[in-house]
Design an enzyme around this catalytic site. Structure first.
Site, PDB file in Angstrom:
ATOM      1  N   HIS A 126      36.737  39.870  23.511  1.00 32.46           N
ATOM      2  CA  HIS A 126      37.118  41.259  23.796  1.00 32.46           C
ATOM      3  C   HIS A 126      38.618  41.511  23.786  1.00 32.46           C
ATOM      4  O   HIS A 126      39.062  42.629  24.047  1.00 32.46           O
ATOM      5  CB  HIS A 126      36.505  41.735  25.121  1.00 32.46           C
ATOM      6  CG  HIS A 126      37.138  41.171  26.348  1.00 32.46           C
ATOM      7  ND1 HIS A 126      37.980  41.919  27.143  1.00 32.46           N
ATOM      8  CD2 HIS A 126      37.042  39.960  26.942  1.00 32.46           C
ATOM      9  CE1 HIS A 126      38.366  41.184  28.179  1.00 32.46           C
ATOM     10  NE2 HIS A 126      37.810  39.997  28.079  1.00 32.46           N
ATOM     11  N   GLN A 143      45.110  35.514  24.871  1.00 33.01           N
ATOM     12  CA  GLN A 143      45.891  36.690  24.495  1.00 33.01           C
ATOM     13  C   GLN A 143      46.548  36.570  23.125  1.00 33.01           C
ATOM     14  O   GLN A 143      46.922  37.585  22.537  1.00 33.01           O
ATOM     15  CB  GLN A 143      46.994  36.958  25.542  1.00 33.01           C
ATOM     16  CG  GLN A 143      46.477  37.501  26.858  1.00 33.01           C
ATOM     17  CD  GLN A 143      45.935  38.925  26.757  1.00 33.01           C
ATOM     18  OE1 GLN A 143      46.137  39.629  25.757  1.00 33.01           O
ATOM     19  NE2 GLN A 143      45.241  39.363  27.794  1.00 33.01           N
ATOM     20  N   CYS A 166      43.232  42.231  35.851  1.00 35.40           N
ATOM     21  CA  CYS A 166      42.304  41.565  36.773  1.00 35.40           C
ATOM     22  C   CYS A 166      42.649  41.870  38.217  1.00 35.40           C
ATOM     23  O   CYS A 166      41.796  41.786  39.073  1.00 35.40           O
ATOM     24  CB  CYS A 166      42.334  40.056  36.566  1.00 35.40           C
ATOM     25  SG  CYS A 166      42.047  39.552  34.896  1.00 35.40           S
ATOM     26  N   ASN A 173      49.487  36.968  29.746  1.00 33.72           N
ATOM     27  CA  ASN A 173      48.823  38.275  29.638  1.00 33.72           C
ATOM     28  C   ASN A 173      49.650  39.432  30.157  1.00 33.72           C
ATOM     29  O   ASN A 173      49.543  40.545  29.672  1.00 33.72           O
ATOM     30  CB  ASN A 173      47.464  38.241  30.351  1.00 33.72           C
ATOM     31  CG  ASN A 173      47.497  37.513  31.672  1.00 33.72           C
ATOM     32  OD1 ASN A 173      47.776  36.319  31.713  1.00 33.72           O
ATOM     33  ND2 ASN A 173      47.227  38.218  32.740  1.00 33.72           N
ATOM     34  N   THR A 191      36.883  32.800  30.354  1.00 37.65           N
ATOM     35  CA  THR A 191      36.829  32.080  31.633  1.00 37.65           C
ATOM     36  C   THR A 191      35.877  30.889  31.516  1.00 37.65           C
ATOM     37  O   THR A 191      36.181  29.795  31.992  1.00 37.65           O
ATOM     38  CB  THR A 191      36.372  33.039  32.758  1.00 37.65           C
ATOM     39  OG1 THR A 191      37.319  34.111  32.828  1.00 37.65           O
ATOM     40  CG2 THR A 191      36.295  32.345  34.091  1.00 37.65           C
TER      41      THR A 191
END
Ligand code: PLP
Length: 382
Positions: A205, A183, A327, A155, A74
């Site tokens: 991550h 991704q 999310c 995603n 982000t």
């Protein structure tokens, strides 16, 4: 204690690879130095940071100086979108182009520029398979377009956007191009020497490094204003002392990803994903959301007729997966991504996203297929 559910939510996050953790640990202990310090502790940290930068650059086929370490995707995406816009001395009515299936990290940054800086935004629709038509993107570009931003792999659906052609035309027209590759990096080859783009974002991550670290690739010639003003770290593009252990972890994860991509790992993963897809299509009437071929090898998004995706997952506690984007998990709103692909609200609400990891086994796939089919049979309305 009951057994842990089979994890099929690797697009939400991956575990930290044990080799990545091992690489990081010394930098919390004796090698704790600040990379700006000129003594031995500092130079050890600076060397480790430089090595990590080289490892990330190698995976992306970039130069180490083009790699900016950040705290997450982000942040990288915000830095690219706002940093490039601000460097162009953002005037009223600067124009931005994005697709209808961007992650909120990109979409909200663009909407911020629209709202607070008088920007103008064109949202390019996607086709039924979730991919943009390159010519629609290029037709949206205007004289005053400040930036085009596109997601590489979506995603929720894994749809891979046709970026090559778009990037080539944008470069020839001198229009800045940012790619959200959060991704795709580590799942399919992503090379900035092959793909013409000016900036590219990724998240640690999603590729077996920890949460709390990301990278923005910025092409050497591109002017970008920092968002975090401070000491001139990261080539003047981000203030704040580098998070050395996490950068080291991401460097190690990039090296592992290179090995994985060169091995037959992605092909084996694709075969497992396809096996799951075939079983769910045949036994539970599941329909695919996303392209059959131009898709991440680990991602399967399917709608199950006559059920709600969340309820289906609740009825299949043997597996851990998500409906739509992680999310937004917890809400029962249909996925905006699937609606943008022309799915009905009912079809979108019945969707489940299953995303495999490097270590997902055939046995896990078969157990997941059985669990989802049994849950669907139990819940489906006649
Ligand atoms: N972009 C894409 C495509 C994503 O999938 C994600 C996370 O799910 C992000 C950006 C944002 O990543 P992070 O929340 O780690 O900043």
């Amino acid at each position: 204690m009951s057994a842990s559910p089979i994890y099929l939510d690797f697009n939400a996050t991956t575990p930290v690879d044990p080799a990545v953790l091992d690489a990081m640990l010394p930098f919390f202990r004796d090698r704790f130095g600040n990379p700006s310090s000129s003594h031995k502790y500092g130079t050890a940290a600076a060397e480790a940071l430089a090595r990590a930068r080289t490892q990330v650059a190698a995976l992306l086929e970039a130069s180490p100086e083009e790699i900016v370490f950040t705290s997450c995707a982000t942040e990288s995406i915000n830095l690219a979108i706002k940093g490039i816009a601000f460097a162009r001395r953002m005037q009223a009515k600067h124009h931005f182009v994005m697709s209808a299936v961007e992650h909120p990290a990109a979409a909200e940054a663009v909407r911020y520029l629209e709202r607070e800086h008088d920007g103008v935004v064109t949202v390019v629709p996607v086709e039924q398979d979730g991919r943009v038509d390159p010519w629609r993107v290029l037709a949206a570009v205007r004289e005053n377009t400040a930036l085009v931003t596109l997601i590489h792999a979506q995603n929720e659906t894994g749809a891979l956007q046709p970026l090559q052609q778009i990037g080539e035309v944008l470069r020839s027209r001198g229009v800045p191009f940012h790619v959200d590759a959060s991704q795709s990096v580590g799942k399919v080859p992503v090379s900035v020497s092959a793909l013409p783009c000016d900036a590219l974002s990724l998240a640690g991550h999603k590729l077996y490094a920890p949460k709390g670290v990301g990278v923005l690739y910025v092409r050497a010639e591109v002017e970008l204003h920092p968002l975090l003003h401070g000491a001139p770290y990261e080539g003047g593009r981000r203030g704040g002392t580098a998070n050395v252990p996490y950068a080291v972890g991401l460097g190690a994860a990039c090296e592992l990803a290179m090995g994985w991509l060169k091995s037959s790992g992605p092909e084996r993963q694709r075969a497992r994903r396809d096996r799951l897809q075939r079983a769910l299509e045949a036994d539970a009437g599941a329909t695919l959301n996303g392209p059959r071929d131009e898709r991440l090898p680990n991602t399967l998004n399917v709608s199950f007729p006559g059920v709600i995706g969340n309820e289906l997952l609740d009825a299949a506690p043997e597996i851990a997966a998500s409906t739509g984007s992680a999310c937004h998990a917890g809400t029962h709103e249909p996925s905006g991504v699937l609606l943008a692909m022309g799915r009905s609200p009912q079809e979108a609400l019945s969707a489940v996203r299953l995303s495999l990891g490097r270590g997902t086994t055939d046995k896990e796939i078969d157990t997941a297929a059985k669990a989802l089919t049994a849950a669907w049979r139990k819940l489906k309305k006649p």
